[in-house]
Design a protein around this motif. Sequence first.
Motif, PDB file in Angstrom:
ATOM      1  N   GLN A  19       0.810  -1.211   0.000  1.00 19.73           N
ATOM      2  CA  GLN A  19       0.000   0.000   0.000  1.00 19.73           C
ATOM      3  C   GLN A  19       0.847   1.266   0.000  1.00 19.73           C
ATOM      4  OE1 GLN A  19      -2.873   0.104   3.138  1.00 19.73           O
ATOM      5  NE2 GLN A  19      -3.875   1.964   2.414  1.00 19.73           N
ATOM      6  N   ASN A  20       2.036   1.215   0.648  1.00 20.26           N
ATOM      7  CA  ASN A  20       2.884   2.414   0.740  1.00 20.26           C
ATOM      8  C   ASN A  20       3.996   2.449  -0.302  1.00 20.26           C
ATOM      9  OD1 ASN A  20       4.437   0.340   1.780  1.00 20.26           O
ATOM     10  ND2 ASN A  20       5.378   1.630   3.367  1.00 20.26           N
ATOM     11  N   ALA A  21       3.908   1.598  -1.324  1.00 17.14           N
ATOM     12  CA  ALA A  21       4.970   1.522  -2.336  1.00 17.14           C
ATOM     13  C   ALA A  21       5.142   2.850  -3.071  1.00 17.14           C
ATOM     14  CB  ALA A  21       4.661   0.430  -3.337  1.00 17.14           C
ATOM     15  N   ALA A  22       6.390   3.199  -3.342  1.00 16.32           N
ATOM     16  CA  ALA A  22       6.695   4.316  -4.249  1.00 16.32           C
ATOM     17  C   ALA A  22       6.872   3.712  -5.637  1.00 16.32           C
ATOM     18  CB  ALA A  22       7.958   5.035  -3.804  1.00 16.32           C
ATOM     19  N   PHE A  23       6.234   4.303  -6.639  1.00 14.68           N
ATOM     20  CA  PHE A  23       6.307   3.692  -7.969  1.00 14.68           C
ATOM     21  C   PHE A  23       6.489   4.750  -9.061  1.00 14.68           C
ATOM     22  CE2 PHE A  23       2.021   3.883  -6.290  1.00 14.68           C
ATOM     23  CZ  PHE A  23       1.273   4.515  -7.270  1.00 14.68           C
ATOM     24  N   PRO A  24       7.714   5.246  -9.212  1.00 16.69           N
ATOM     25  CA  PRO A  24       8.015   6.149 -10.325  1.00 16.69           C
ATOM     26  C   PRO A  24       7.856   5.408 -11.649  1.00 16.69           C
ATOM     27  CG  PRO A  24      10.034   5.460  -9.238  1.00 16.69           C
ATOM     28  CD  PRO A  24       8.903   4.969  -8.390  1.00 16.69           C
ATOM     29  N   VAL A  25       7.516   6.140 -12.695  1.00 16.34           N
ATOM     30  CA  VAL A  25       7.252   5.543 -14.007  1.00 16.34           C
ATOM     31  C   VAL A  25       8.190   6.138 -15.054  1.00 16.34           C
ATOM     32  CG1 VAL A  25       5.547   5.203 -15.838  1.00 16.34           C
ATOM     33  CG2 VAL A  25       4.829   5.146 -13.435  1.00 16.34           C
ATOM     34  N   THR A  26       8.840   5.280 -15.819  1.00 13.87           N
ATOM     35  CA  THR A  26       9.646   5.700 -16.963  1.00 13.87           C
ATOM     36  C   THR A  26       9.291   4.795 -18.135  1.00 13.87           C
ATOM     37  OG1 THR A  26      11.470   4.224 -16.322  1.00 13.87           O
ATOM     38  CG2 THR A  26      11.577   6.507 -15.540  1.00 13.87           C
ATOM     39  N   ALA A  83       0.584   7.331   0.086  1.00 20.75           N
ATOM     40  CA  ALA A  83       1.735   8.025   0.673  1.00 20.75           C
ATOM     41  C   ALA A  83       2.999   7.872  -0.172  1.00 20.75           C
ATOM     42  CB  ALA A  83       1.995   7.493   2.082  1.00 20.75           C
ATOM     43  N   GLU A  84       3.201   6.710  -0.749  1.00 21.21           N
ATOM     44  CA  GLU A  84       4.407   6.405  -1.535  1.00 21.21           C
ATOM     45  C   GLU A  84       5.683   6.679  -0.741  1.00 21.21           C
ATOM     46  OE1 GLU A  84       4.772   6.896  -5.761  1.00 21.21           O
ATOM     47  OE2 GLU A  84       2.771   7.799  -5.884  1.00 21.21           O
ATOM     48  N   ASP A  85       5.693   6.297   0.523  1.00 22.41           N
ATOM     49  CA  ASP A  85       6.868   6.499   1.373  1.00 22.41           C
ATOM     50  C   ASP A  85       7.543   5.171   1.725  1.00 22.41           C
ATOM     51  OD1 ASP A  85       4.928   5.457   3.008  1.00 22.41           O
ATOM     52  OD2 ASP A  85       4.982   7.068   4.498  1.00 22.41           O
ATOM     53  N   GLY A  86       7.206   4.115   0.979  1.00 18.67           N
ATOM     54  CA  GLY A  86       7.773   2.805   1.249  1.00 18.67           C
ATOM     55  C   GLY A  86       8.828   2.414   0.225  1.00 18.67           C
ATOM     56  N   PRO A  87       9.074   1.125   0.039  1.00 16.42           N
ATOM     57  CA  PRO A  87      10.084   0.647  -0.919  1.00 16.42           C
ATOM     58  C   PRO A  87       9.725   1.054  -2.346  1.00 16.42           C
ATOM     59  CG  PRO A  87       8.717  -1.165  -0.137  1.00 16.42           C
ATOM     60  CD  PRO A  87       8.399   0.005   0.722  1.00 16.42           C
ATOM     61  N   TRP A 131      12.419  -4.667  -1.467  1.00 17.74           N
ATOM     62  CA  TRP A 131      10.978  -4.902  -1.399  1.00 17.74           C
ATOM     63  C   TRP A 131      10.574  -5.628  -0.128  1.00 17.74           C
ATOM     64  CZ3 TRP A 131      10.238  -6.921  -7.114  1.00 17.74           C
ATOM     65  CH2 TRP A 131      10.520  -5.857  -7.992  1.00 17.74           C
ATOM     66  N   GLY A 132      11.474  -6.402   0.439  1.00 17.09           N
ATOM     67  CA  GLY A 132      11.178  -7.088   1.688  1.00 17.09           C
ATOM     68  C   GLY A 132      10.463  -8.411   1.474  1.00 17.09           C
ATOM     69  N   GLY A 133      10.654  -9.310   2.436  1.00 18.83           N
ATOM     70  CA  GLY A 133       9.971 -10.589   2.412  1.00 18.83           C
ATOM     71  C   GLY A 133      10.683 -11.692   1.660  1.00 18.83           C
ATOM     72  N   GLN A 134      11.718 -11.329   0.862  1.00 21.07           N
ATOM     73  CA  GLN A 134      12.415 -12.331   0.058  1.00 21.07           C
ATOM     74  C   GLN A 134      13.899 -12.431   0.408  1.00 21.07           C
ATOM     75  OE1 GLN A 134      10.559 -14.279  -1.691  1.00 21.07           O
ATOM     76  NE2 GLN A 134       8.715 -13.017  -1.392  1.00 21.07           N
ATOM     77  N   GLU A 135      14.261 -11.973   1.605  1.00 26.70           N
ATOM     78  CA  GLU A 135      15.673 -11.971   2.004  1.00 26.70           C
ATOM     79  C   GLU A 135      16.317 -13.354   1.935  1.00 26.70           C
ATOM     80  OE1 GLU A 135      13.224 -10.599   3.651  1.00 26.70           O
ATOM     81  OE2 GLU A 135      13.671  -8.462   3.956  1.00 26.70           O
TER      82      GLU A 135
END
Length: 369
Positions: free
Chosen positions: A78-85, A121-125, A217-221
């Motif tokens: 939900q808090n992912a930041a997702f810039p687009v190119t 918010a886009e304040d996450g990974p 991204w977390g969860g796959q360490e």
Amino acid sequence: MGTEGLVAQELKELSCENVQAENGRVLFSGGWDILARANINSRYAERIGILMGEFPARSFEELFQGVRALPWAEFLPQNAAFPVTGSSLNSQLHSVPDCQAITKKAVVEAMKARYGGTWLAEDGPVYRIRFRILKNFVSITIDASGAGLHKRGYRPASVAAPMKETLAAALVKLARLRRDGHFVDPFCGSGTLLIEAATLAMNIAPGIHRRFGAEAWGGQEPAWRQERERAKDLERRDSGFRGEGFDIDPAAVELTLANAQRAGVGEHLTACVRDVRSFRREDEYGCVVCNPPYGQRLLDQREAGKLYRELGRVFQPARGWSYGIITPEEDFEKLFGRKADKRRKLYNGMIRCQFYQYFKGEKAGPAAR
């Protein structure tokens, strides 16, 4: 461009499934362990991403609806930041900034529909979204690599007009370097070809010492940790490889040696100040791969022509020796003095080149003098 076959073969060797080479890209499938393995081990690919979906689009409405329908919530928190190119080529939707804005809006709407609320918010990974529109066909991916895979981490500085590490690795692979081979680069520059040859011969994973976008991204360490351990176990530092570089620029020689130390292969490489015109075969076998200076202006073209003639003089055919030269010069074979045994079209950045290979030795060829 031009390395799709190498990337496909590499992915198959890494146990990736459903490998399919296309123009400019290679598709494959696998789990999170394969995503980590491909990023850590790929020598020839520039970037690896998760293909979210593909669809035709000739209008902004079709682009918006196509992007919004993709399963974003399966990957983005939900808090992912997702810039687009992205990029567009030969398509009705030719304005990249407009396509960026539409794609961003579509992802926002999909996320809001999944998580509720009116603001993200886009304040996450960071999950970097990339689109490619080619002939009105859209491909949407989430970038898993972060910095381009050519950035191995050993080359913080370089000489002018450096070759990307991924292309250098491809040239070494095409030259069929032996694990115990003697590799020579008479225009060593910042040492890229030498270092890529050493890491290939010793099976050192090119991304073993760097970080990747998907790791945040977390969860796959565990997958990333296990794949790094796997890569370390597969190293073969006792291969017997020996690399030799020389350059007329003392600063380039110093940079080559420093970069080799950073890459962890310094003990297998030597470099010295020397002109290619003094090249001599001093061993029973060797593999020469080089990226000589290109002539861009008229005077430079004349000087480059002289250099190519000198290469033809000193790179004489001999059993046990091979030579590979990458250049955009269309008359290279005429200047060099011999037709290549094999040549391959490649791109050095945006420069269209040919990789000329000479490997058919004479039965009793004298050393060049």
